[in-house]
Each structure stands twice: as C-alpha cells, then as structure tokens.
Design an enzyme around this catalytic site. Structure first.
Site, mmCIF file in Angstrom:
data_model
loop_
_atom_site.group_PDB
_atom_site.id
_atom_site.type_symbol
_atom_site.label_atom_id
_atom_site.label_comp_id
_atom_site.label_asym_id
_atom_site.label_seq_id
_atom_site.Cartn_x
_atom_site.Cartn_y
_atom_site.Cartn_z
ATOM 1 C CG ASN A 1 -1.816 -1.254 1.224
ATOM 2 O OD1 ASN A 1 -1.997 -1.874 0.183
ATOM 3 N ND2 ASN A 1 -2.344 -1.622 2.372
ATOM 4 C CG HIS B 1 3.689 -1.897 -5.068
ATOM 5 N ND1 HIS B 1 2.536 -2.628 -4.955
ATOM 6 C CD2 HIS B 1 4.610 -2.742 -5.624
ATOM 7 C CE1 HIS B 1 2.735 -3.856 -5.427
ATOM 8 N NE2 HIS B 1 3.976 -3.949 -5.829
ATOM 9 C CB THR C 1 -2.032 -9.201 -0.408
ATOM 10 O OG1 THR C 1 -1.570 -9.189 -1.762
ATOM 11 C CG2 THR C 1 -1.356 -10.332 0.351
#
Ligand code: OAD
Length: 248
Positions: free
Chosen positions: A103, A120, A189
């Site tokens: 996230n 990310h 996830t």
C-alpha cells in the site's frame, strides 16, 4: 475463527522474528478501495489505461484526472483502522519487527509501526519528472492538472506504475526480512501481483509459518499459507492482540 485467532496468538507469541506483508485489504476499512474484486478500482478502470507508466507518459492529464486526484482525496481523509493499530500494537509488544506493505497510503506509519518497507512506493511524495525534486503531496498545488514543479516539469506520485521496477532497496530488504522471519502474517492481499507475492514463498521456503488474514481464499491459501483466518483484517487483528495480551 476464534480457534484460529488463538492459534495465531500462540504462534506469534512463540516466534522470535515476525514480519507482516499487507495489501489493499488492510486499508479497506479505512475507506480506501482495493484493486481487485467487487468494488475494486480495476472494476472501474483498466489498469493498463490508468496505471501503466506508458499511459502516464503518453497522457499525464488523463491519468491525473482519472486516478491520481481521486487517490489523493481518499488518502488525505484516511485514518488507520484496527488492522493498522493491531500491527502497531504487536510492534509495541515486541512481537513484530517489520511490515512490508504494497500500500502507498502511509497508514502503517501513521498507526505507529517504525519499520515499514513500502514495496510499491509512497503516495506521500511527488517527484518532478524533469529535475527529480521531491515535494510532499500535501504541498503540491493541484488546482491545475497536471501539477508542475518550479522547473516546469510534471509531478508524478512516488509510487510504482505498472511497467516499472520495484525500488531496489525495498525489494532487497523485503527479501531479506522474508528470509529471516519465522512467522509471516499475510494480510489483505490477493497474492497475484509479483514480485510482492513471492515474499510469502521466500519466507515459507526459509522455514517460516505463514498466517493469512483475508475474508476470501487467495492464490496463497492452501499452497503457501499454513492457515487462513477468514475475516476482515480489523476484527481479526483486534482479536489476536487481545488474545496475546491475555496470555502475557
Ligand atoms: P487486491 O485488490 O488485489 O486484493 C485485495 C485483497 O483484500 C483481496 O484478497 C480481498 O479478498 C482482501 N480483502 C477485502 N476486504 C478485506 C478486509 N476487510 N480485510 C482483509 N482483506 C480484505 O490488492 P493487493 O493484493 O494489495 O499495485 O494488490 C497488489 C497490487 O495490485 C497493489 O499494490 C497495486 C495493484 O495493482 C500497484 O499499484 C503497483
């Protein structure tokens, strides 16, 4: 579910080194939609059209208008939920070392976790595509789209678009902590996006127990995870923390 919560509390209490891997499901209860499944962002948009680096380079105005502005609104409002708070509490209790998160919302840090690997990238910062100046997203003027740096370059969020490499340091460290942990919590996830989804595999191959928390089964369930606690992350984490506090 209660028996598995007890089992997870025991596994966590007995562990020496715990890592958590989180995905979009960890932030759903903070009002941030997930990507896949019902109500997910990719139901509304084609990720290759709005979240691929080539789309952004081709038409930054479109990607800013369709995706990034909305993300900013949602993330600006979001507060940590019981999942983030539970993970922060686990760190306080000395049970959890590192959170690897897919996230970009910064909610683990806001809740109090101190070692968070942002696999990310992070939405908290924008960077200029010309001069690489970094500016906090909250200080970027978005009255004109795309927002621009003083040098005239276009700002982009400091996150990974499809088609881009994972930041090397985040990838390397995640691999390292996955190798070293003896329990990995895998929360919210779908396990379909690589290489993040490899981290539970790396942990498993290094001998760790994998505990999944998700209201649905995933690609990891029954293959990589030792067991799945089927439920929303907030409730489950709250239950696990309460159980550990009872045991201590
Ligand atoms: P997904 O949207 O693929 O999956 C979200 C998961 O959360 C699903 O398995 C849901 O069942 C689960 N879920 C739903 N509600 C939940 C709840 N209350 N508690 C816990 N789990 C819940 O999200 P990710 O796996 O994070 O990449 O997706 C990985 C990457 O795909 C994202 O980081 C993003 C996206 O494209 C980039 O932006 C590069």
């Amino acid at each position: 579910m209660d028996d598995l919560i007890k089992k997870a509390a025991e596994d966590l209490s007995g562990a020496k080194n715990v890592t958590a891997l989180t995905g979009a499901g960890a932030s759903i209860e903070s009002g941030i939609p997930a990507f896949r499944g019902k109500g997910g962002l990719w139901e509304k948009y084609d990720p290759m059209e709005v979240a691929h680096i080539d789309s952004f380079l081709q038409d930054p105005v479109k990607v800013w208008n369709l995706l990034i502005k909305d993300m900013k609104d949602v993330i600006d409002q979001a507060q940590p939920n019981d999942c983030h708070k539970g993970l922060a509490k686990l760190e306080d209790l000395g049970k959890l070392k590192t959170v690897i998160t897919q996230n970009v919302d910064g909610l683990h840090q806001m809740a109090g976790n101190t070692d968070v690997i942002e696999f990310h990238g992070t939405f908290a910062w924008q960077r200029c595509m010309e001069c690489n100046t970094h500016v906090e997203t909250r200080h970027v003027d978005i009255s004109e789209i795309p927002p621009r740096c003083d040098c005239g370059g276009i700002f982009r969020p400091n996150v990974i678009f499809f088609g881009e490499m994972i930041p090397q340091e985040a990838h390397w460290r995640s691999h390292q902590v996955a190798t070293e942990c003896d329990v990995m919590l895998v929360i919210g996830t779908s396990g379909v996006v690589q290489p993040a989804a490899m981290m539970p595999v790396v942990a498993k191959e290094s001998g760790a127990k994998i505990i999944e928390i998700n209201p649905e089964s995933t690609l990891l369930t029954g293959e990589i995870s030792d067991y799945l606690i089927k439920g929303p992350a907030g409730d489950v984490m709250k239950g696990i923390v309460a159980q550990i506090e009872k045991m201590d």
